[in-house]
Design a protein around this motif. Structure first.
Motif, PDB file in Angstrom:
ATOM      1  N   PHE A  72     -13.732  29.781 -17.255  1.00  0.00           N
ATOM      2  CA  PHE A  72     -13.600  30.489 -15.991  1.00  0.00           C
ATOM      3  C   PHE A  72     -12.183  30.332 -15.462  1.00  0.00           C
ATOM      4  N   HIS A 223     -13.034  36.754 -14.911  1.00  0.00           N
ATOM      5  CA  HIS A 223     -14.103  35.955 -15.503  1.00  0.00           C
ATOM      6  C   HIS A 223     -14.896  36.729 -16.555  1.00  0.00           C
ATOM      7  N   SER A 278      -8.311  32.120 -18.746  1.00  0.00           N
ATOM      8  CA  SER A 278      -9.380  33.125 -18.740  1.00  0.00           C
ATOM      9  C   SER A 278      -9.066  34.304 -19.651  1.00  0.00           C
TER      10      SER A 278
END
Length: 600
Positions: A72, A223, A278
């Motif tokens: 994340f 994300h 990410s």
């Protein structure tokens, strides 16, 4: 949930078997069905158990941890996270045995758990410990083992009872984590009963977090790969578990998300509109997602879009590479599925716009597209959000139009057209006023990447954007071709940014930019002109209608924009009533329309 864990002291354990905590009594025990009542029998049971395949055996990449597929986006990442995921992944798969150092790491991890509770990627560590617990039982003390499980179950129950403001993180903490407990320990009632509620969280999330075709909100694109990884691992466990099932609608959203992950992969494998942890590429995540999604088109698309994929893809009948979602506030214009294809990502949920232009495997623009407008020397500002007012994708190209309200009754419209075959990008801003102004001043700063070298011709206004392996030419079509003539505006570097400035008067102003993204056209002769537009044989001022001609080494095009209500006008012998026209001149000099937007 309160847990009844009262481990005996080490001295007691030497003479008396440590019991299994009351809350964790086995519903089904060893092969005989007998209840397991002590630590040694529980360890032996876990050692011999073959009904729960390790997660690594369900997905691609048997030698790496699936929990390290994607992280994340977070401002901080604990230095222990990735090493812990890899170490515990090796233990969970059975490839290595835990050591004394591992036990010390877990004791330290358990002591630090509460103070790290807000870390986004802590959920991956919780998952890693859970998957490794069966094999950790071989070397840990009963006290440490049950404390680890108790803490994870307690944390999971807290997460399940939490109303998450950010539903993305709910997927890991209240979805994948309880599902993992149910999958790894189906014998334990306290774990098994978490399975169906966990699947409901995942099921609801796949539908609530996407636009109906698998695209998340644009502010969650950072994300995207972490979400894909979470859902991919979860679906693999759901398929392997008894009595758990994902709804057909949610699985369809997952399949769409797989395609978006392919679509939003840069030529080097990183993710569009994302940077850092990410954005990292993991081929095992993509391969596992492709296998679970089981879509024939996606397997073909992957051969074009993903680095080092085996096999040669076939473009025939592949779905469109472009995508737009007003709900997600995101648009992605792309010529084709190949890694060298020009593609433009547009995020319009913020002010200013955020864009990323990639062409021939290099990033050309990335960041915020800043715009400044002055009316009679007074600066105005946006007073509303961007709104999508036009989208079309066909064989000729992708068209996106956005509109934004500004103060003092001013409206800014931004039209973007990416030509599929001709491989140019046309960006045209139109400033519309409620009442005439003596002076309209406009400045646009496209976010050219900082490592690009910006060059200009000796006497003309074209800009050469030189990248390490390629070149792009920008034509500021709304100003004069020759630098000596500045009445319409100028282009240059202001505060280390490329800046296009135009000036006009009346009720409107059009600011167009032509990006030549072809390889063959670079360095060849080019030219552009502002054309005369007539209505009933009367030449129209620039605040009513404009037209342009652009010619490069690869083609010849015409562009038109009306700033007024519907009217029949003519330029270059072409009569039309459209609001916008993008057209190509064929070999005979005839107009071939690429885009026509009807006047309202």
């Amino acid at each position: 949930m309160a847990t009844d864990i009262s481990p005996r002291s080490k001295d007691d354990q030497a003479t008396t078997p440590t019991p299994i905590p009351a809350w964790a009594k086995l519903v089904k025990g060893a092969a005989s069905g007998a209840e397991l009542k002590d630590w040694d029998s529980w360890k032996n049971y876990l050692k011999k158990r073959d009904t729960v395949p390790p997660l690594q055996s369900l997905v691609s990449g048997k030698k790496t941890s699936p929990l390290a597929w994607a992280l994340f986006a977070d401002e901080t990442l604990d230095s222990r996270t990735l090493p812990l995921l890899e170490t515990l992944g090796e233990i969970a798969s059975g490839r290595t045995r835990p050591t004394a150092d591992t036990i010390q790491q877990l004791e330290s991890w358990l002591n630090d758990l509460e103070r790290r509770i807000a870390e986004r990627n802590l959920v991956l560590e919780l998952l890693a410990v859970t998957h490794a617990l069966p094999n950790l039982a071989l070397v840990t003390s009963a006290e440490l083992w049950w404390n680890l499980l108790e803490k994870i179950v307690s944390h999971t129950n807290d997460a399940v009872a939490t109303n998450f403001e950010n539903k993305v993180f709910e997927q890991g903490l209240a979805g994948e984590l309880p599902l993992t407990l149910a999958y790894v320990f189906p014998e334990l009632k306290a774990c098994r009963q978490l399975g169906k509620p966990a699947v409901r969280v995942l099921d609801e999330g796949m539908q609530a977090l996407t636009d109906g075709e698998g695209m998340p909100k644009v502010d969650q694109l950072l994300h995207l790969r972490a979400i894909l990884a979470c859902w991919t691992r979860s679906i693999a466990m759901i398929k392997a578990a008894d009595g758990l099932r994902l709804s057909k609608d949610s699985f369809t959203q997952y399949q769409w998300l797989v395609r978006h992950a392919l679509r939003l992969t840069r030529s080097d494998g990183t993710q569009t509109l994302s940077h850092g942890i990410s954005s990292a590429y993991n081929r095992h995540l993509m391969q596992s997602a492709l296998d679970l999604g089981d879509d024939e088109d996606d397997h073909e698309i992957a051969k074009f879009t993903l680095p080092k994929m085996k096999g040669k893809g076939h473009t025939l009948h592949l779905p469109t590479p472009s995508y737009e979602s007003a709900w997600s506030q995101f648009a992605y214009l792309r010529c084709d599925w190949t890694r060298t294809s020009p593609r433009l990502a547009v995020r319009h949920d913020l002010e200013p716009l955020i864009v990323e232009l990639e062409s021939r495997e290099e990033i050309v623009m990335s960041g915020t597209w800043d715009t400044t407008i002055l009316i009679d020397s007074t600066a105005i500002a946006p007073s509303g959000n961007w709104e999508q007012v036009g989208w079309q994708s066909d064989d000729d190209g992708d068209y996106l139009e956005l509109e934004q309200e500004w103060t003092d009754g001013v409206k800014l419209q931004r039209l973007i057209f990416l030509a599929r075959e001709d491989k140019f990008l046309w960006v045209m801003d139109t400033v519309l006023l409620d009442s005439p102004a003596d002076k309209i001043q406009y400045q646009s700063q496209p976010p050219i990447v900082s490592h690009a070298k910006l060059g200009t011709a000796a006497e003309t206004n074209e800009v050469f954007i030189e990248l390490p392996g390629s070149k792009v030419t920008l034509l500021p079509v709304g100003i004069n071709e020759w630098q000596s003539e500045t009445s319409l505006g100028k282009i240059g570097v202001v505060d280390e940014k490329l800046s296009l400035q135009q000036t006009s008067s009346g009720r409107g102003l059009v600011v167009p930019m032509f990006f030549d993204l072809t390889k063959k056209g670079q360095g060849k002769p080019l030219t552009w002109r502002q054309l005369t537009v007539a209505e009933k044989l009367v030449i129209q001022p620039r605040d009513r209608a404009v037209a342009y001609r652009v010619q490069t080494g690869t083609g010849h095009w015409a562009f038109y924009r009306s700033l007024t209500e519907k009217a029949s006008r003519t330029f270059l012998g072409v009569n039309l009533i459209a609001e916008t026209l993008v057209a190509r001149f064929d070999e005979n000099g005839d107009i071939e329309k690429l885009l026509e937007v009807e006047a309202s």
